[in-house]
Design a protein around this motif. Sequence first.
Motif, PDB file in Angstrom:
ATOM      1  N   TRP A 130       0.671  -1.374   0.025  1.00  0.00           N
ATOM      2  CA  TRP A 130       0.046   0.040   0.010  1.00  0.00           C
ATOM      3  C   TRP A 130       0.848   1.227   0.027  1.00  0.00           C
ATOM      4  N   GLY A 131       1.938   1.000   0.436  1.00  0.00           N
ATOM      5  CA  GLY A 131       2.814   2.385   0.459  1.00  0.00           C
ATOM      6  C   GLY A 131       3.397   2.820  -0.907  1.00  0.00           C
ATOM      7  N   LYS A 132       3.418   2.056  -1.805  1.00  0.00           N
ATOM      8  CA  LYS A 132       3.694   2.465  -3.152  1.00  0.00           C
ATOM      9  C   LYS A 132       2.607   3.371  -3.683  1.00  0.00           C
ATOM     10  N   ASP A 133       1.448   3.565  -3.350  1.00  0.00           N
ATOM     11  CA  ASP A 133       0.424   4.264  -3.871  1.00  0.00           C
ATOM     12  C   ASP A 133       0.053   5.419  -2.797  1.00  0.00           C
ATOM     13  N   TYR A 134       0.849   5.725  -1.918  1.00  0.00           N
ATOM     14  CA  TYR A 134       0.571   6.634  -0.608  1.00  0.00           C
ATOM     15  C   TYR A 134       0.842   8.130  -1.435  1.00  0.00           C
ATOM     16  N   ASN A 135      -0.156   8.798  -0.924  1.00  0.00           N
ATOM     17  CA  ASN A 135       0.000  10.150  -1.631  1.00  0.00           C
ATOM     18  C   ASN A 135      -0.580  11.288  -0.523  1.00  0.00           C
ATOM     19  N   LYS A 136      -0.501  12.563  -0.907  1.00  0.00           N
ATOM     20  CA  LYS A 136      -0.735  13.806  -0.030  1.00  0.00           C
ATOM     21  C   LYS A 136      -2.286  13.600   0.860  1.00  0.00           C
ATOM     22  N   GLU A 137      -3.057  13.128  -0.327  1.00  0.00           N
ATOM     23  CA  GLU A 137      -4.595  13.120   0.019  1.00  0.00           C
ATOM     24  C   GLU A 137      -4.799  11.687   1.104  1.00  0.00           C
TER      25      GLU A 137
END
Length: 594
Positions: free
Chosen positions: A13-20
């Motif tokens: 899940w960390g590879k898609d982690y973003n500001k939102e």
Amino acid sequence: MKLLQRYLPILDWGKDYNKETATSDVVAAVIVTIMLIPQSLAYALLAGLPPEVGLYASILPLVAYTFFGTSRALAVGPVAVVSLMTASAVGEFTRQGTPAYLEAAIVIALLSGLMLVAMGLFRLGFLANLLSHPVISGFITASGLLIAASQLKHILGVKASGHTLYDILLSIGSRLGEMNWITFAIGVSATAFLFWVRKGLKKLLLGLGLKPFLADLLAKAGPVAAVAVTTLLSAAFDLAGRGVRTVGDIPSGLPAPQLPTFDPDLWLALAGPAFLISVIGFVESVSVAQTLAAKKRQRIDPDQELIGLGTANLASAVSGGYAVTGGFSRSVVNFDAGAATPAAGGFTAIGIALATLFLTPLLTNLPQATLAATIIVAVLSLVDLGAIKRTFTYSKSDFAAMAATILLTLFFGVEPGVVTGVALSIALYLYRSSRPHMAIVGIVPGTEHFRNIDRHMVVTGDKVLSLRVDESLFFANSRFLEDRVYALVAEKPDIEHVVLMCPAVNEIDASALESLEEINHRLADSKVSFHLSEVKGPVMDRLRKADFLSHLTGKVFLSQYEALCTLDPVTAHIAEARTPKKTAQSNVWAGPEI
């Protein structure tokens, strides 16, 4: 890389982690932090530990679960049931308030962590299935009542002890004359306020025009308000000098990581309680995680959850905390607040760490009665007395296991209650499995379907006995099958063929195979052929590896209809010629109902 992702879900899940996503996690973390601070203090006192230990158990464990857990919403930390079990287990070895007591609690966290990680690596998550839902429900209900009763001493301001309901109430009753009325007033007021906050504050705030999110946030902050107000009153009027017990000085700062002392005798003595705490904590945690994951069409990996909870407990042990698991109320709050990933737990850990560094001096005058009120309100929400009635109505055997768990937990302690509940669940399962449902079936007129002759209007002949068994065949029920077949054949002297229908048979173990061979042999002596029908592929594969099929006096049919057409074509023709009669209100064939 896939293997690494399997044991470190953060890489997935960390590879898609973003500001939102981070914003959602931070907002959820703020709300959970507000809720977790008073809970951590309260549950540590419930476990018989210094209040700061609850804070320590809410920092590194959350960080560990962020890396190793699979649930996007589970909030890990101290919980009421595990705190009670810790107090019960450690209280058997040493007295509360001593360094040995804290050391033993830390050892339980370490052992639980090691056990959970080992279970996860060996994919033993299925072991939790030994605890049936009625047993879990009964245990949580009894624990809730036991925990609430144990906190009455703090509400009344008296010294009392005991690990069973009888001992607790007897101890409190003998000291009612020592009750501190100021403490009683604080405790009752705080309890009433928290119950009102839980039930009515959000509705009131919505009526005043607040947005749902803000109203929900303020409602969740109810315990913090109770802590703040009673602490200020205690400091302003020097209530500690009037006999009101307060939390006292809580050390500021974070603990230095260190391993517990290795004492083989102590570790061996605490291994049993640690295992029970591990299993109970895992079952509670994974139930909450699966429920919340289903709402967002996500999935969790139970075996990886074992590793996640295991590393959380190991982290708690090396940082001066005690056993932790996923909490129901906190996880629901975390989910409702919009937590998108396990990183919300990491942000919550930062908030608790800051509170431990800077806010603990402000809690010196916090009355213990307020924390007791927090616990009582939280645990009574877990008590489900309605489940007792529902279980009694549905299944008397499950009710027996549930009632035994409740009574033994209340009057003999936590461990006897859990062990007895598990033992009864297994015993009742074996008993039910040893007497599987078996039905003589006949063909439904005008169809190729076969149904129970006692429930439907069906056609049967005198030559073929069709017996359907609705359970896998194994050592516990193989003799029952033999007796049933012999009894039916003795009642029907004209029988030439016995067909055992196996649509529900998922496995035939070695004991059951011997029983089938014995049935085949004895029926042959009576000049009756023995046949099988509708055998599943995996079961058939195993039968082919044995000598059974080469000695079978009959055949293995793909369907029961094929068996009837081959063995008794006259009856099959009669059934085909008849017109089925349906009831007026359903598709069930008319006939006697049992």
